[in-house]
Design an enzyme around this catalytic site. Sequence first.
Site, PDB file in Angstrom:
ATOM      1  N   ASP A   1       0.847  -1.187   0.000  1.00  0.00           N
ATOM      2  CA  ASP A   1       0.000   0.000   0.000  1.00  0.00           C
ATOM      3  C   ASP A   1       0.892   1.249   0.000  1.00  0.00           C
ATOM      4  O   ASP A   1       1.866   1.307  -0.761  1.00  0.00           O
ATOM      5  CB  ASP A   1      -0.961  -0.040   1.198  1.00  0.00           C
ATOM      6  CG  ASP A   1      -2.112   0.954   1.073  1.00  0.00           C
ATOM      7  OD1 ASP A   1      -3.087   0.644   0.374  1.00  0.00           O
ATOM      8  OD2 ASP A   1      -2.016   2.047   1.668  1.00  0.00           O
TER       9      ASP A   1
ATOM     10  N   TYR B   1      -3.523  11.464   1.213  1.00  0.00           N
ATOM     11  CA  TYR B   1      -3.986  11.266  -0.161  1.00  0.00           C
ATOM     12  C   TYR B   1      -3.971  12.571  -0.942  1.00  0.00           C
ATOM     13  O   TYR B   1      -3.533  12.613  -2.099  1.00  0.00           O
ATOM     14  CB  TYR B   1      -5.391  10.660  -0.160  1.00  0.00           C
ATOM     15  CG  TYR B   1      -5.402   9.190   0.199  1.00  0.00           C
ATOM     16  CD1 TYR B   1      -5.565   8.222  -0.783  1.00  0.00           C
ATOM     17  CD2 TYR B   1      -5.227   8.774   1.508  1.00  0.00           C
ATOM     18  CE1 TYR B   1      -5.563   6.875  -0.469  1.00  0.00           C
ATOM     19  CE2 TYR B   1      -5.222   7.433   1.839  1.00  0.00           C
ATOM     20  CZ  TYR B   1      -5.381   6.483   0.848  1.00  0.00           C
ATOM     21  OH  TYR B   1      -5.355   5.150   1.170  1.00  0.00           O
TER      22      TYR B   1
ATOM     23  N   HIS C   1      -4.738  -7.691  -0.332  1.00  0.00           N
ATOM     24  CA  HIS C   1      -4.022  -6.439  -0.133  1.00  0.00           C
ATOM     25  C   HIS C   1      -3.214  -6.401   1.159  1.00  0.00           C
ATOM     26  O   HIS C   1      -2.110  -5.857   1.187  1.00  0.00           O
ATOM     27  CB  HIS C   1      -5.032  -5.295  -0.149  1.00  0.00           C
ATOM     28  CG  HIS C   1      -4.407  -3.941  -0.206  1.00  0.00           C
ATOM     29  ND1 HIS C   1      -3.622  -3.521  -1.256  1.00  0.00           N
ATOM     30  CD2 HIS C   1      -4.452  -2.900   0.667  1.00  0.00           C
ATOM     31  CE1 HIS C   1      -3.206  -2.286  -1.033  1.00  0.00           C
ATOM     32  NE2 HIS C   1      -3.696  -1.875   0.118  1.00  0.00           N
TER      33      HIS C   1
END
Length: 468
Positions: A236, A382, A439
């Site tokens: 990630d 982000y 993930h």
Amino acid sequence: MKCLIVFAVIVALFGAFAGYGYLVFTDLTKPLPKPEFKDDTYWGPGDVKDYKPDTKLYEFKLNVPQEEIDDLSQQLNRTLKLTEPLDGISFEYGFNTYALEQFVDYWRDKYLTKWDERQALFNSFKQYTTEIQGLNIHFIHEKASPEAQEKKHVYPLLLLHGWPGSVREFFDFIPMLTKETNITDYAFEVVAPSLVGYGWSDAATRPGFNAAEMATVMRNLMLRLGHKKFFIQGGDWGSIIGSNIATLYPENVIGYHSNMCVLHSPLAILKGIYGSFYPEKYLPSRFFFDHHFPIWDKWLELLKESGYFHIQATKPDTIGAALTSSPVGLASYILEKFQTCTNPGLQQDFGAIVTVFGLEAVLDNLMVYYLTNSATTAGRFYLENVSKAYRDLQLDRVQSPVPMGCARFRYDLPSVTDWQLRDKFPNLKHSMYFQQGSHFAALEMPAMLYNDFTAFVGKLGLHGEQPK
């Protein structure tokens, strides 16, 4: 004669457009030089003129007051005003509210009643804080066991998590790395930090803290601990941060291993499109086609599942206010990502999270976000990484000489092929495909990740010495 002139003009125009297109193509696809990057930017509160660096390490123990646990229990005991799911719908519209009620009941009536036990698990790892560039950074620091130090080659390892994860992802992975086993000749001194703005690490106090800045802080943490050269492993955001460290500071990295091998350079995108028509030319086996293709289906799935990304990359403080003011809202938001990151066969299953990750582990991770009130600051990361300042660095187009290893788990985000990856990491040493896993590999299947990581280390031929 007129026809010849027209033909000549057409040929000339075609040649001009073709030549211009070639120049644009080569300009967009050629590797870029490593940018100059400041490695001591101050990110703490107040004015840098008043900053007095503190280089000491401080022991960290989690010690949550009982009053805080009681308050959380009372919040979870309030009547839930949830909307019932549509008839015949499981998790297609988001996290199912029937499932959410069950999670809240367990969180309140079972999990919180044994908080002392959960807190003891957190404190079973040696943890510290230290100040880097004005920010207090929390990290796990587990050295190799005496038996491993005696029998194995020991190397420092920087272990990096992402969102919505935390250092909790590594609780089963770290002991495998530090203890003496018969599986490999290597053991590791593990440093697993909470990313800036995550968990118990401070958040930046001004805009601009992107993945390159995060990479710099993490690298400086390792230097603070005396490790001038070290391995990196991450998934990630941890994968992207690790790539940035290997790009900006290759002199400090022995090897970089990723379980989310992504690349977004123009050349990588073009190769991905071209490769989708001739996958057999670029993949070692047809069994691996589904990891990458059909590329349009992969992009459509990313679009469907990336609503959270768009929210956090545009208005993180808005969603952050909702998440920090409601533990049930926080649970729904984070649990939905874990539900999605099981596998397609389980995504609509009410027992998926329990089956794949374990309920206690996921609630431990949820508590990290709740106790540290870090939903907003983690979400801001982000926005910083779609900013013009970070895009202008174009680090995906800067080659890194660092040895690289890639582990692709079947149900993770679509990764790039080796053909694409070598544009960024020409020294690609290890590439593996797994037909299972998703993930959160360190949490879901730590043994498989451990085996792959140590296989990568073994291919570097170090024999105990640290390369110069």
